[in-house]
Design an enzyme around this catalytic site. Structure first.
Site, short mmCIF file in Angstrom:
data_model
loop_
_atom_site.label_atom_id
_atom_site.label_comp_id
_atom_site.label_asym_id
_atom_site.label_seq_id
_atom_site.Cartn_x
_atom_site.Cartn_y
_atom_site.Cartn_z
N SER A 76 0.85 -1.18 0.00
CA SER A 76 0.00 0.00 0.00
C SER A 76 0.89 1.24 0.00
CB SER A 76 -0.90 0.02 1.24
OG SER A 76 -1.56 1.26 1.38
N TYR A 133 -2.39 -0.54 10.24
CA TYR A 133 -2.44 -0.98 8.84
C TYR A 133 -1.16 -0.59 8.08
CZ TYR A 133 -3.84 -1.24 3.95
OH TYR A 133 -3.90 -1.52 2.61
#
Length: 265
Positions: free
Chosen positions: A147, A160
């Site tokens: 990501s 995350y």
């Protein structure tokens, strides 16, 4: 077509979003695809769609947070298709608490460990079990979905981004450890992608704001990531190893001031 002809590919988290798009794209390019997902019904729908289109696919229920599930996934793949050429570690922890993780002073330790277990350890253990089969052939391509949250600070989702940053380290470490033996490992860093999960939590104002950050006329689609995955899985990328490929509409190529200047210049 046929860029992956004859190859056997395992994709985790393939029941929806990026995983689904990648499974369909891999099959379209000639791969035999193992569609694994935490939700078997979702995996079966994807596998049936592939089969209806003339491709080869097998659906499996897999919780990548459990090593016994991961081992069964790899063993079933090898037993069914006599090997494994591509491992795409795409599954992500879908705990809704990840989205609500906005108060660092009340840091959620359980969420941190769950994100690390699913987002990082799940893929690492899948590699552990897949690599011996790839090494027998001295050939293989391993992919991870990372990501853009892994490369800069955030003001929310404190576990995350950290998990994806750890994942990046394993991408490069696996590339360095096994590259000389014919195994490549690369990561894909998506930006804002209109997956079902993203559509479920982002309202229209957020989407408009996200678009302002892009140096692209639209937000990303799962198929945009799937196209990069096909390239990295194929022999076309045989000299690409240990790369962290940003697929973010140019969001990370400019300074934060660009949207302001673009609007008011």
């Amino acid at each position: 077509m046929n860029r992956l002809n004859g190859k056997v590919a395992v994709i985790t988290g393939a029941g929806s979003g990026i995983g689904r798009a990648s499974a369909v794209a891999f099959a379209h390019e000639g791969a035999k695809v193992v569609v694994s997902d935490l939700y078997l019904d979702s995996a079966e729908i994807v596998a049936r769609d592939i089969q209806k289109a003339g491709g080869t696919a097998l659906a499996l229920k897999v919780d990548v947070g459990k090593e016994e599930d991961i081992k069964r996934m790899i063993d079933t793949t090898v037993d069914t298709y006599a090997g494994i050429d591509i491992l795409f570690n795409n599954a992500v922890n879908k705990n809704p608490d990840t989205i609500r993780d906005v108060d660092f002073l009340n840091f959620n330790e359980d969420l941190f460990h769950n994100n690390m277990r699913v987002n990082v350890l799940g893929g690492v253990l899948a590699c552990k079990h897949a690599l011996p089969h790839m090494l027998e052939r001295s050939n293989g391509s391993i992919l991870f979905t990372s990501s853009t949250s892994s490369i800069a600070g955030e003001v929310a989702q404190f576990s995350y981004g950290a998990s994806k940053a750890a994942l990046n380290w394993y991408v490069q470490t696996l590339a360095a450890t096994f590259g000389k033996r014919g195994i490549r490992c690369n990561g894909i860093l998506p930006g804002v992608i209109r997956t079902p999960a993203m559509e479920g939590w982002a309202n229209e104002k957020m989407k408009e704001a996200f678009l302002e950050l892009q140096n692209s006329p639209r937000l990303g689609q799962p198929e945009d990531i799937a196209k990069m995955a096909v390239y990295l899985a194929s022999d076309e990328s045989c000299y690409v190893n240990g790369a962290l490929m940003r697929v973010d509409g140019g969001m990370s190529c400019a300074t934060p001031m660009v949207p302001v200047v673009r609007t008011y210049l």
